[in-house]
Design an enzyme around this catalytic site. Sequence first.
Site, PDB file in Angstrom:
ATOM      1  N   TYR A   1      15.050  30.603   9.574  1.00 58.35           N
ATOM      2  CA  TYR A   1      13.840  31.260  10.093  1.00 58.35           C
ATOM      3  C   TYR A   1      13.783  31.193  11.605  1.00 58.35           C
ATOM      4  O   TYR A   1      14.062  30.135  12.186  1.00 58.35           O
ATOM      5  CB  TYR A   1      12.587  30.589   9.554  1.00 58.35           C
ATOM      6  CG  TYR A   1      12.387  30.764   8.071  1.00 58.35           C
ATOM      7  CD1 TYR A   1      12.096  32.009   7.521  1.00 58.35           C
ATOM      8  CD2 TYR A   1      12.494  29.673   7.220  1.00 58.35           C
ATOM      9  CE1 TYR A   1      11.920  32.159   6.157  1.00 58.35           C
ATOM     10  CE2 TYR A   1      12.316  29.815   5.855  1.00 58.35           C
ATOM     11  CZ  TYR A   1      12.028  31.069   5.331  1.00 58.35           C
ATOM     12  OH  TYR A   1      11.854  31.208   3.989  1.00 58.35           O
TER      13      TYR A   1
ATOM     14  N   LYS B   1       0.840  -1.205   0.000  1.00 60.24           N
ATOM     15  CA  LYS B   1       0.000   0.000   0.000  1.00 60.24           C
ATOM     16  C   LYS B   1       0.876   1.256   0.000  1.00 60.24           C
ATOM     17  O   LYS B   1       2.083   1.172   0.267  1.00 60.24           O
ATOM     18  CB  LYS B   1      -0.911  -0.034   1.227  1.00 60.24           C
ATOM     19  CG  LYS B   1      -0.163  -0.077   2.537  1.00 60.24           C
ATOM     20  CD  LYS B   1      -1.032  -0.617   3.663  1.00 60.24           C
ATOM     21  CE  LYS B   1      -0.265  -0.599   4.968  1.00 60.24           C
ATOM     22  NZ  LYS B   1      -0.903  -1.414   5.991  1.00 60.24           N
TER      23      LYS B   1
HETATM   24  C1  LIG Z   1      -0.076  -2.418   6.556  1.00 63.99           C
HETATM   25  C2  LIG Z   1      -0.649  -3.698   6.952  1.00 63.99           C
HETATM   26  C3  LIG Z   1       0.170  -4.835   7.107  1.00 63.99           C
HETATM   27  C4  LIG Z   1       1.674  -4.794   6.985  1.00 63.99           C
HETATM   28  O1  LIG Z   1       2.218  -4.355   8.202  1.00 63.99           O
HETATM   29  P1  LIG Z   1       3.799  -4.239   8.415  1.00 63.99           P
HETATM   30  O2  LIG Z   1       3.927  -3.910   9.845  1.00 63.99           O
HETATM   31  O3  LIG Z   1       4.270  -3.130   7.529  1.00 63.99           O
HETATM   32  O4  LIG Z   1       4.386  -5.554   8.054  1.00 63.99           O
HETATM   33  C5  LIG Z   1      -0.439  -6.033   7.397  1.00 63.99           C
HETATM   34  N1  LIG Z   1      -1.789  -6.107   7.545  1.00 63.99           N
HETATM   35  C6  LIG Z   1      -2.595  -5.033   7.421  1.00 63.99           C
HETATM   36  C7  LIG Z   1      -4.056  -5.200   7.620  1.00 63.99           C
HETATM   37  C8  LIG Z   1      -2.061  -3.804   7.145  1.00 63.99           C
HETATM   38  O5  LIG Z   1      -2.860  -2.731   7.029  1.00 63.99           O
END
Ligand SMILES: *Cc1c(COP(=O)(O)O)cnc(C)c1O
Length: 380
Positions: free
Chosen positions: A268, A40
């Site tokens: 800044y 993702k």
């Molecule tokens: C993002 C996600 C993962 C992966 O998690 P990591 O800690 O990056 O391995 C697994 N399951 C779900 C439902 C997620 O949203």
Amino acid sequence: MTTPPSARCWTEIDLGALERNLKRIRAGLPEWIRYVAVVKADAYGHGMAQTVTRLMRSGVDLLAVANVREGIEIREIGAGWPILILSAALPDEVDDIVEWDLIPTLSSVEEAARFAAAARRQQRTVSVHLKIDTGMGRLGVWHENAEDLLAAVLVHPELLPAGIFTHFASADIDPAFTARQRRVFLNTLGRLKGLEAADLLIHADNSAGLESFTRAGPFNAVRVGLLQFGIPPSPDSVLRSVQTDPVLSFHTRVGLVKSLPAGTGISYGQTYTLGCDSRVAILAAGYADGIPTALSNRGSVLIRGNRCSVLGRVTMDQTIVDVTAIPHVHAGDTATFIGDQERESIRVEDFCSISGQIPWEALVSITKRVQRIYKIDTGI
Ligand SMILES: *Cc1c(COP(=O)(O)O)cnc(C)c1O
């Protein structure tokens, strides 16, 4: 590291390291465990197309994304791959999910009905994964109500249950809570009747969950995101049996070197005042590239193998560092925020301990102004 011509700020993404990490993680699991690669958010900022293309060639079983647009992006890279959507589908996304043959995650009776209706409209069937909330309080049907969700799926011949899963909220910090969630999930599975499909995927473990993965029990898949990119989910819970290498490094270049007298206020707000006559380097990256403002007066970069402190505030397009002690720094030199130079190294975890981000957040905060340079390296 190779400096691309004319790059001001770039990440180098080592696809060979990605493939090695994947193979090492898989080697630590029973060979019948299926691997759901979580990609993702543009593959955690590593670039969807390149990352997914390499993963498809390196031996993953499923790909998981957050939403329908990300799913379609993958569908266009490779036909036929099972693609799981992890987030709740908005009502107006349901038709596209069915049409693009993506696998939705169902948490409610209402969602089941919505997907069944879309499938009927399109005269298709839809594979679905059921999600059980075992104590995170986010997606999934509350475990005590799991029978209702299953009944709502089984009543519709258009819905094909292909998997069931839960998510561990604290696998990196609270093993006792994770063990409780695992038990709740197993009890729930035990209560559900009518889910005996031969190839049902049963999964729970994310990167941190792998730490307590057990080959006993019904689990036959894992969902791995962060660890495949070579980053342990927390410093204390490295998957000890698996050595992974960072896939991404993050660099910019020195735009200007100048001398300033003691007493000059920097950047800044003048939150830093030079205590002595100094040489500073103005780097060609700022918060618009994903350098967190939390690194102001606290972060460091590597230049010519030396660690240089950030002076004053990180600004939109520039960051100022102290190079007084480092001879021969010139405009055009590479400055590394994350990665190695000679014997020095800044890991994502180090970067995060100063920025106050979690590694997932730091990776996806690298903006699209930053060029992505891919190292293909097929000699695995
Ligand atoms: C993002 C996600 C993962 C992966 O998690 P990591 O800690 O990056 O391995 C697994 N399951 C779900 C439902 C997620 O949203």
